[in-house]
Write an enzyme that holds these catalytic residues in place. Structure first.
Site, short mmCIF file in Angstrom:
data_model
loop_
_atom_site.label_atom_id
_atom_site.label_comp_id
_atom_site.label_asym_id
_atom_site.label_seq_id
_atom_site.Cartn_x
_atom_site.Cartn_y
_atom_site.Cartn_z
N HIS A 1 -4.94 1.42 -3.45
CA HIS A 1 -4.14 0.88 -2.34
C HIS A 1 -3.84 -0.59 -2.64
CE1 HIS A 1 -8.01 -0.57 -0.23
NE2 HIS A 1 -8.43 0.22 -1.21
N CYS B 1 0.82 -1.21 0.00
CA CYS B 1 0.00 0.00 0.00
C CYS B 1 0.85 1.25 0.00
CB CYS B 1 -0.95 0.01 1.19
SG CYS B 1 -0.17 0.20 2.79
N ASP C 1 -2.36 1.69 6.87
CA ASP C 1 -2.84 1.47 5.52
C ASP C 1 -2.75 2.81 4.78
OD1 ASP C 1 -3.88 0.14 3.35
OD2 ASP C 1 -5.94 0.07 4.08
N TRP D 1 -9.82 5.48 -4.61
CA TRP D 1 -8.61 5.39 -3.78
C TRP D 1 -7.85 4.12 -4.14
CZ3 TRP D 1 -7.39 9.33 -0.41
CH2 TRP D 1 -8.36 10.33 -0.33
#
Length: 417
Positions: free
Chosen positions: A361, A151, A342, A359
């Site tokens: 990740h 991440c 995270d 987003w």
């Protein structure tokens, strides 16, 4: 062939990895309710003790780049040697190069999240995010090395320098916090420390924290326009803040806010900003983490959260991240441990509705012959902001990248093509 892993269904795993997996049923950012976040990395994926040991060893040195006093500008051109863990623990693999002209496959969609393997993300990155001065670039070996960290690697490869989280924003509802403390009681079998930690966590609103970070980035981007030296940029910035009656105007001249641009390595690089503010743009990423990181403080706060830690300034929204040491939540029960953070990459999307933003990740570092291959996720804001029991803080960080980089486009199409 992958190693067979026993599933630790009774515990979560404390390690330097990135949380992913099944999302909680309630999004605190959307609901503002006081229901406990659910789920953990280990409950969803399962890790052996060896996995945990290897993750910690791999990231121990890499994380020092994000600590106060360790400026990425001081790092060598190639970070590979600095971030190399002991050979015995390092089963991380740098993903292979992908042909520049190879188009990505569609991601696997599931609700508000789309998933793909790291190799496919590299193909998408090369097609969508790689441009430098209008030309597509193949992801370099050094960039693939950065990406392989999971991440934080996704954010790292898109921002350039290792994330330092100095210009972080959040929103804490002080009235809700005081009211809930006074007018509610601990749940059955809930200790006072658990109760206070839960009330503090529920008083943070990630939607408003994200909104504040976007507001600040917008002000910074206006100040960057036609500013060809830092003095002009600062003058523009103060003018914009004065017009908006923004409390950031009164930050000290050496604060993280006013020094953020000059402390960005790519601002000084010839193929970056080359000391010209008008060549830079402000972008946003996010970090979820645990509040109880004071190792000399109360053990209950390390287990259940520190109500006073990492609260934003009520006027500016700024969060003092200087005490963030990437320390995970402490176990409250034998055998229990937790993931420590995270990261999610947002960039400079122009989508006004936060719920429609994407987003990017990942689950964990890339170890196809050990823990398993790295997966990359594109999540809607509700999914990203929901969090896990591992975290009780979510900050939204503003940083800078050169305008010639296309790692933060105005529009991101989930699961493209």
């Amino acid at each position: 062939m992958f190693k067979r892993r026993s599933l630790l269904a009774f515990a979560t795993v404390g390690a330097v990895i990135c949380a992913s997996g099944v999302m909680p049923s309630v999004s605190h950012a959307a609901s503002g309710g006081d229901e406990e976040w659910e789920g953990s990395y280990a409950e969803t994926h399962g890790l052996t003790a060896e996995d945990v040991k290897n993750i910690n060893a791999l990231n121990k040195r890499a994380l020092t780049a994000g600590q106060p006093g360790n400026s990425p500008a001081e790092l060598p051109p190639s970070a590979t040697a600095l971030f190399r863990a002991p050979d015995a623990a390092d089963d991380r693999v740098t993903p292979p190069a992908e042909p520049l002209n190879r188009m990505p496959d569609a991601y696997r969609a599931d609700g508000g999240r789309a998933t793909t393997v790291v190799n496919n993300y590299i193909r998408k990155w090369q097609q969508v995010y790689s441009q430098r001065g209008g030309s597509q670039q193949q992801m370099t070996e050094e960039q693939r090395e950065q990406l392989s960290y999971g991440c934080v690697g996704v954010t790292w490869v898109n921002t350039g320098p290792y994330p330092t989280n100095k210009l972080a924003f959040a929103f804490f509802d002080e009235s809700k916090y005081k009211n809930d403390l006074e007018n509610s009681r601990p749940r059955p079998n809930e200790t006072q420390a658990e109760f206070e930690g839960r009330i503090a966590k529920d008083s943070f609103d990630e939607g408003k924290g994200f909104k504040r970070a976007r507001e600040v980035a917008s002000v910074m981007n206006k100040a960057l326009e036609n500013a060809h030296d830092e003095g002009t940029y600062i003058d523009h910035l103060k003018t914009e803040l004065t017009n908006k009656n923004d409390a950031l105007l009164y930050e000290g001249s050496h604060s993280n806010f006013y020094s953020a641009l000059r402390n960005t390595p790519s601002f000084k690089e010839r193929d970056g900003g080359n000391y010209d503010p008008s060549e830079m743009k402000a972008v946003v990423y996010s970090k979820h983490f645990w509040s109880g990181q004071d190792q000399r403080g109360s053990s209950d706060k390390r287990k259940y959260g520190d109500p006073d830690a990492f609260r934003p300034d009520q006027g500016t929204g700024l969060v003092d991240m200087s005490r963030d040491r990437n320390i995970p939540r402490s176990p409250a029960k034998p055998g229990e441990s937790w993931v420590n953070f995270d990261y999610g990459w947002f960039g400079a999307q122009a989508e006004a509705d936060a719920g429609k933003t994407i987003w990017t990740h990942a689950n964990h570092y890339h170890a196809p012959n050990g823990m398993g291959p790295m997966n990359v996720y594109e999540s809607k804001f509700r999914n990203w902001s929901a969090g896990y029991a591992d975290f009780d803080r979510g900050t939204y960080v503003v940083t800078f990248i050169p305008k010639s980089w296309n790692t933060a486009p105005a529009e991101v199409k989930q699961g493209w093509p």
